[in-house]
Design an enzyme around this catalytic site. Structure first.
Site, PDB file in Angstrom:
ATOM      1  N   CYS A  17     -17.232 -11.572  40.443  1.00 49.96           N
ATOM      2  CA  CYS A  17     -15.838 -11.279  40.108  1.00 49.96           C
ATOM      3  C   CYS A  17     -15.728 -11.233  38.588  1.00 49.96           C
ATOM      4  CB  CYS A  17     -14.953 -12.368  40.692  1.00 49.96           C
ATOM      5  SG  CYS A  17     -13.312 -12.452  39.981  1.00 49.96           S
ATOM      6  N   CYS A  20     -13.511 -13.863  37.100  1.00 47.64           N
ATOM      7  CA  CYS A  20     -14.131 -15.192  37.075  1.00 47.64           C
ATOM      8  C   CYS A  20     -15.106 -15.306  35.912  1.00 47.64           C
ATOM      9  CB  CYS A  20     -14.855 -15.463  38.391  1.00 47.64           C
ATOM     10  SG  CYS A  20     -13.808 -15.247  39.839  1.00 47.64           S
ATOM     11  N   ASP A 429     -35.062   9.690   8.178  1.00 41.92           N
ATOM     12  CA  ASP A 429     -36.283   9.623   7.382  1.00 41.92           C
ATOM     13  C   ASP A 429     -37.153  10.821   7.782  1.00 41.92           C
ATOM     14  OD1 ASP A 429     -38.178   8.412   5.645  1.00 41.92           O
ATOM     15  OD2 ASP A 429     -39.273   7.713   7.407  1.00 41.92           O
ATOM     16  N   ASP A 623     -38.602   5.133  11.452  1.00 41.21           N
ATOM     17  CA  ASP A 623     -39.702   4.726  12.332  1.00 41.21           C
ATOM     18  C   ASP A 623     -39.672   3.237  12.642  1.00 41.21           C
ATOM     19  OD1 ASP A 623     -40.628   3.534  10.043  1.00 41.21           O
ATOM     20  OD2 ASP A 623     -42.218   4.987   9.692  1.00 41.21           O
ATOM     21  N   ASP A 627     -38.410   1.088   7.437  1.00 40.16           N
ATOM     22  CA  ASP A 627     -36.995   1.373   7.212  1.00 40.16           C
ATOM     23  C   ASP A 627     -36.058   0.267   7.686  1.00 40.16           C
ATOM     24  OD1 ASP A 627     -37.593   4.031   6.228  1.00 40.16           O
ATOM     25  OD2 ASP A 627     -38.026   4.558   8.300  1.00 40.16           O
TER      26      ASP A 627
END
Length: 727
Positions: A17, A20, A429, A623, A627
């Site tokens: 739920c 809940c 990049d 990558d 970076d």
């Protein structure tokens, strides 16, 4: 001095739920010493941080709070699956009781599979009692007794939870609303309708929970990549099937055709092809041989291979991916947070309006009766339950995250999935993102009667003894075995190139300065990259272009991003301006900045962040290794080449597992589909509820329509949410 925080994760066994889950999350978050409380409705987990020094005091308080808020929920440790004891720690005192045997403690609202038959039996009995009371001739007292019995058989759990919640100060939930509404129907002597509405409500709850359970299973099936066993190679050469988490680094495992790769490692024997689709979404098998790395989650298609294990199961790629997907919906999207807050105020407001509706009209209008307006108020109460909103929206985002995973894209939170819709700037990049990040031969141009294979062969023999990356790329492209007996002389001319005698012919291979040094007439190339000029016996034979090759789908990927709403694609590179300009022009990139140092990229990111509008987002694509600072600074960090890269998975918000730029546009489309479905559910729920609220207030709707406006709409919304998996 700040306290050290310790992370805890508990399973909320039996909770199904969303209301809940929200109550537990809010309740735990208000306990002093607790931070980052998050109840994940879709994965049934509660995560929170506590001050480590106060842990022994705080954990029992959390356990007690949850028991008070949701007494029927069983708490288990996520790591050990053992019950949480009174001290807030995992206890094995009940280890004689299986996980399945404990399921009778589950939250009744969930109607877990084990309880569905019992619930249906109750409802059938209730229906028979209702029919008897309604159609069999009997005196009024017996008839009323049958109605009451039918009502209690169908809804005793709802009434009991409503009573307990009232004593706990939690009035405004669906149990309270249904109890007050149906008791009001009894008060005005609408006995059949009171029982029938409770019956219909419970049937609707069953359908709702089945829909949610199926959505969970659908997403779990998409990510069914966890291996069940590993074949450990023993000292005598035999194998034994063991649990993957018992394997140690350095052990050798055997993977037979058709089996999942259980742990990350390096192949030491055999060749095969791997189905990587579970991780990358890529259907084309990947060929692997000795010294190649394989990752857990791959499926061995044909050959038998032996693998030296390089990571423990807890640190393997498959474990990290499953954890990321499972926990992604814990980072809630703004839409989810808005709906949770909206529901918190919406329900009490409607309850107050229902009270006004029951009392004011009979006092104001002479012909109005209390019974009539109490009935209308009861309809108001039933309709006001916000289940359709608080259930379907988490399911929608969870489905979107599952759909992205199916395509080989890891999104680390619903907030990032929603944020992808607002990206207007994408900063990329170059090396390793738009290009492959390694030297490759991209062009061979022979002249004077030589062909491409002959020119490549001459270059390969000339570069035989060189270990330069450019020489390696030439030898890799040539592929054939080099017979060093054909080389009789070899000379490295520093700063120029190579002079060698191959098959009795003088071969010169190097830059333009080498050609000029030997007065060889040649045409200098203007192409971007490293040019290897080749001459044979002082006669120019042609040139080979070596460059960091652009990925095959880079141009299509950038076009797709623009199609999905990105207005500015910007490239950052440490390469020369001429190289940057050539790549940008070829790919259709709007602007580029070249000759940047790593710290310069952060400065450029800050400049671009200052340009964006208040509701616009900036994504950085890199990558994930070099970076990290820029990935962290951007609104949404996207890591390319993330397959097996710990740095990428840690630093980024989105990880493209197969290194393809075109997947950025793909995940943006998933985000758009998810948002559209989520808003369809919001509009559907509010429109239907609003319509029936008006009908109920004016006396045109019955409780039957009211229950449909609540439960029926919830079921429809949940089913609609799962459409994103089909996209």
């Amino acid at each position: 001095m700040s306290e050290e925080k310790k992370r805890h994760e508990w399973i909320l066994e039996g909770i199904d739920c969303a209301n809940c889950a929200n109550k537990i999350e809010n309740g735990v978050s208000k306990i002093e010493g607790v931070t980052n409380s998050n109840a994940n409705y879709m994965t049934k987990t509660l995560s929170f941080d506590v001050d480590e020094q106060k842990e022994l005091n705080i954990l029992p308080v959390i356990k007690s709070k949850i028991n008070k808020l949701e007494p029927d929920v069983t708490l288990l440790s996520k790591s050990t699956k053992l019950p949480i004891g009174k001290d807030g720690r995992a206890s094995d005192k009940n280890k004689g009781t299986s996980h399945l045997e404990d399921s009778h403690h589950s939250h009744d609202h969930s109607h877990e599979e084990g309880n569905v038959k019992t619930t249906i039996s109750r409802l059938v009995l209730s229906l028979l009692l209702l029919l008897a009371a309604n159609f069999v001739p009997m005196n009024e007292i017996v008839s009323l007794g049958l109605f009451v019995a039918a009502y209690l058989v169908a809804g005793y759990d709802v009434v009991w939870r409503a009573i307990k919640n009232m004593f706990n100060g939690q009035l405004f939930d669906e149990n309270f609303l249904m109890t007050i509404a149906t008791i009001s129907a009894f008060y005005i002597q609408e006995y059949p309708e009171a029982v029938a509405v409770m019956l219909f409500y419970q049937v609707g709850e069953i359908f709702q929970d089945i829909a949610v359970s199926r959505s969970r299973r659908s997403i779990a099936d998409l990510m069914d990549i966890r291996p069940d066993y590993a074949n450990l190679k023993l000292a005598d050469g035999s194998t034994r099937s063991v649990s993957p988490d018992t394997i140690r680094v350095g052990d050798t495992i055997v993977i037979r055709p058709g089996e999942k790769v259980p742990l990350d490692g390096e192949i030491i024997t055999g060749t095969s092809s791997m189905d990587t689709s579970a991780l990358t979404g890529e259907s084309v098998p990947r060929s692997v041989a000795v010294k190649d790395s394989v990752l857990s989650g791959f499926i061995n298609k044909n050959g038998l291979i032996e693998v030296k294990v390089e990571k423990l199961f807890s640190e393997s790629t498959v474990t990290k991916i499953l954890d990321l997907v499972e926990n992604a919906s814990g980072r809630k999207a703004p839409t989810e947070n808005f709906i949770t807050k909206f529901a918190r105020y919406y329900t009490p407001v409607v309850v107050i309006l229902a009270l006004v509706l029951a009392i004011i009209p009979p006092l104001v209008f002479p012909e109005a009766t209390f019974n009539e307006w109490i009935y209308r108020a009861s309809i108001f109460l039933v309709i006001s339950c916000p289940c359709a909103l608080v259930v379907s929206i988490p399911v929608g985002f969870f489905g979107g995250i599952g759909a992205a995973s199916k395509k080989g894209i890891l999104v680390k939170g619903s907030n990032f999935l929603e944020g992808l819709n607002d990206i207007k700037y994408v900063i990329m990049d170059k090396t390793g993102t738009l290009t492959k990040g390694k030297f490759e031969i991209t062009d061979i141009q022979p002249v004077n009667g030589w062909n491409k294979h002959q020119l490549l062969e001459l270059a390969a023999y000339a570069e035989t003894h060189s270990s330069h990356p450019i020489a390696d790329s030439i030898k890799e492209k040539y592929e054939e075995q080099i017979d060093e007996n054909r080389i009789t002389e070899y000379k490295d001319i520093s700063g120029h190139g190579i002079q060698a005698i191959v098959d009795g012919k003088e071969v010169l291979a190097g830059n333009a300065k080498l050609m000029q040094k030997y007065n060889i007439s040649f045409t200098e190339s203007t192409k971007i990259g490293t040019i290897i000029y080749i001459a044979v016996d002082k006669e120019y034979a042609g040139h080979i272009l070596i460059a960091d090759a652009i990925k095959e789908d880079a141009a299509a990927g950038i076009a797709l991003m623009k199609e999905k709403g990105v207005q500015h694609v910007i490239m950052l590179t440490g390469d020369s301006k001429s190289v940057g300009e050539a790549v940008a022009k070829e790919l259709g990139i709007d602007e580029f900045y070249a000759e940047l140092l790593p710290q310069d990229k952060v400065d450029k990111m800050e400049e671009i962040m200052a340009r964006k509008g208040p509701k616009e987002k900036v994504a950085f694509v890199g990558d994930g290794i070099n970076d990290t600072p820029v990935l962290a600074r951007s609104d949404i960090g996207i890591a390319m080449g993330g397959l097996g890269s710990d740095a990428a998975i840690e630093a980024a918000d989105v990880v493209i597992m197969d290194d393809k730029p075109s997947k950025i546009g793909t995940v943006m489309q998933v985000a758009k589909d998810t948002r559209r479905i989520v808003w369809q559910n919001i509009i559907l729920a509010l429109a239907v509820k609003g319509f029936f609220l008006i009908l109920g207030a004016f006396g045109f709707a019955t409780m039957w329509e009211a229950v449909f406006a609540d439960v029926g709409v919830t079921v429809i919304a949940v089913i609609n949410s799962m459409r994103v998996l089909k996209k």
